[in-house]
Design an enzyme around this catalytic site. Sequence first.
Site, PDB file in Angstrom:
ATOM      1  N   GLU A 151      44.443  36.525  35.671  1.00 12.02           N
ATOM      2  CA  GLU A 151      43.797  35.268  36.047  1.00 12.02           C
ATOM      3  C   GLU A 151      43.857  34.241  34.917  1.00 12.02           C
ATOM      4  OE1 GLU A 151      39.873  36.369  37.427  1.00 12.02           O
ATOM      5  OE2 GLU A 151      40.645  36.737  39.424  1.00 12.02           O
ATOM      6  N   GLU A 315      43.383  41.163  44.313  1.00 10.88           N
ATOM      7  CA  GLU A 315      41.999  41.651  44.342  1.00 10.88           C
ATOM      8  C   GLU A 315      41.334  41.108  45.602  1.00 10.88           C
ATOM      9  OE1 GLU A 315      39.973  40.621  40.693  1.00 10.88           O
ATOM     10  OE2 GLU A 315      41.714  41.160  39.484  1.00 10.88           O
TER      11      GLU A 315
HETATM   12  C1  GAL Z   1      38.159  38.867  38.993  1.00 13.34           C
HETATM   13  C2  GAL Z   1      38.853  39.575  37.842  1.00 13.34           C
HETATM   14  C3  GAL Z   1      38.512  41.041  37.779  1.00 13.34           C
HETATM   15  C4  GAL Z   1      37.041  41.236  37.922  1.00 13.34           C
HETATM   16  C5  GAL Z   1      36.555  40.604  39.196  1.00 13.34           C
HETATM   17  C6  GAL Z   1      35.066  40.764  39.432  1.00 13.34           C
HETATM   18  O1  GAL Z   1      38.085  37.506  38.775  1.00 13.34           O
HETATM   19  O2  GAL Z   1      40.240  39.432  37.910  1.00 13.34           O
HETATM   20  O3  GAL Z   1      38.958  41.562  36.558  1.00 13.34           O
HETATM   21  O4  GAL Z   1      36.431  40.671  36.813  1.00 13.34           O
HETATM   22  O5  GAL Z   1      36.847  39.219  39.160  1.00 13.34           O
HETATM   23  O6  GAL Z   1      34.306  40.060  38.507  1.00 13.34           O
END
Ligand code: GAL
Length: 679
Positions: A151, A315
């Site tokens: 990110e 994700e």
């Molecule tokens: C995303 C990130 C993950 C984890 C998730 C929940 O933005 O890529 O590593 O932090 O959020 O907070």
Amino acid sequence: MSAILDGNRLVLGTCYYPEHWPERLWREDIERMLSTGIEVIRIAEFAWNKTEPEEGVFTYDFFDRFLDLCDELGLKVIFGTPTATPPAWLTERYPEVLNVDVDGLQFQHGARRHYNYNAPVYRYLTERIVTKLAEHYAPRKCIIGWQIDNELNCETDEFHSEADSAAFRLFLKDKYGTLEALNRAWGTVFWNQTYTSWEQVHVPRKTISNSTNPHEVLDYTRFVSSSARSFCKLQSDIIRKYLKPGDFITTNGMFASLDNHQMTDESLDFYTYDSYPNFAYCLDAWRSTDTMADRRWSRNLTEVRSICPVFGIMEQQSGANGWNTRMEAPTPRPGQLTLWTMQSIAHGADFVSYFRWRTATMGTEIYWHGILDYSGRENRRIAEVRAVREKLAKLDKVAGARYAAEVALVKDYDNEWDARLDKWHGRVAWQSEQAIFNAAQRTHTPLDYVYLDHTSLDALKGYKVLFCPHLSIMTGEKAELLEAYVRAGGTVVFGCRTAYKDVTGQCVMDKLPGVVAPLTAADIPEYSFIAPDAGTVTVDWGGDTLEAAVFADLVEPTEGGVREGVYTADYYAGAGALVSHQVGEGKAYYYGTAFTESAARTFLEKLGVAEPCAEALELPEGVELTVRKNERGAFAFVLNYLKTPVTIGVKKPCVDLLTGETLSGDCALAGYGVMVLAL
Ligand code: GAL
């Protein structure tokens, strides 16, 4: 051919952190993932210490042991480069890699993205670790692709270290050549800011009233984007040398001050997005005025689609949100995990990877729940993932299909970034983008976003209507592109405040609307915010009443233009509010105000592009319609974001691919339910 996004199937994955768990759990976890229908995992993106525990000492055995198991059991792996979390030994030895805030305070070790993209030593150490990892792990059978960093620009998109100022100077020298040109572009004659040596130029710093030179901030935002892109390219150029045929490079996003389109073009094979619609239900966000709630993530997915029409979700929400310090939100209700997965697929995702397999038992993210809770016991969410897998098996035909829209909202990065730093611009931009998106959603009108600097006349010709709500910064080339589109038969709708700035962000001295005056046959002798005490200001458009919002350009036709609408209130009652101009086969409209949802809806209806599937489907407002098309057919996703059932009117019998049933007449769709209809 890549193991995901191969155009033949929809694939599920999850994020796994072997370093968080006792090694004895690895085999059981992998076997359980595979039996759940999860074929791919993303690993290692924060684990620098596992491969370089001390400066210059490289150890591969930890991930080798894990990857041996993946090879043995047949799980595919996306390997993450670890640069989002530099190790403590690194930041202690080279504090110049740390990021600094606008007050000059250095961020310290302990969270993530505490580094800056420009410190030469960080770039060197990045190059070295990425080379070592790619060299060692890329040949492995189980590896199918790479994720760069994690990110980019997440946590912060502001960088104020010395290394950033030094790199900013180089960026500006390259752009402007001379200080004189820089002084002109930044209008430094105003308030005696004129620079007489490059050393006086810095990234924006703390100023009285926090009012920094806007032209400088615009260039600074372009610089941040360029820094992030070059950091990404540095890594992708290395990985590409070691990539096995068919393997891919991606990164996950999507964050501010970053030209994701250009980054994807220059460094990635495709883009992946992290989708967390449960943010809509955060405990501290209940007062939100956004009526779209989790449906708002369709807007983010629309952005993602503009970067990469068929993409992945690295994700995908699978449990409750929460760091121990913020973002707390409830567990997704039964059905929401499926709904949000389908929301991603409905917009063009062919790969969906859940964050995360097991919930962390330590650290900041102990409440950011994954599929499994801390104990790993069987639960409702893993059962839902298994059911999703069964559903996806019925949607193979959808793989590779493109989202189909006849209407697009036109954007570009200069205007995005200018609207963030400039309140006048920001107020109209935010109002209209939300209104047009909501109107398209509620009228079931599939909508694309198109970035003007990343498109072509041919691509534009695929749309019947383009909304260009507030392209305040406008260039001659962009105006020409839009004119060519109109000549060829398209309809463009401009909103207020179009073309009053040039690329430096300075206001032009032309009569407004500047470079689009010939295309729109419009002239704006006067303009104002709509005063708070003006009451309801409306626009009468041939008997239709549209509510004006935020701003009023008083707009009158020049030769060839037609006055289509007038304001009805305040001192400009009776003045022009909407002008149209026939050019070639098409038409340009200049609408003198910002869009409300109902005004945007009137435009969609009057221009004949609302509800393109109305002959086949009658849909309530609470559901979203998207259509994906390929050579195998047209697939309509009907997504119910409400917790209560709704009735879908199916006017032409069609098959729901998820159930195999032929639907016709009034059909019930459960709360959080989804249909995928073969049209
Ligand atoms: C995303 C990130 C993950 C984890 C998730 C929940 O933005 O890529 O590593 O932090 O959020 O907070």
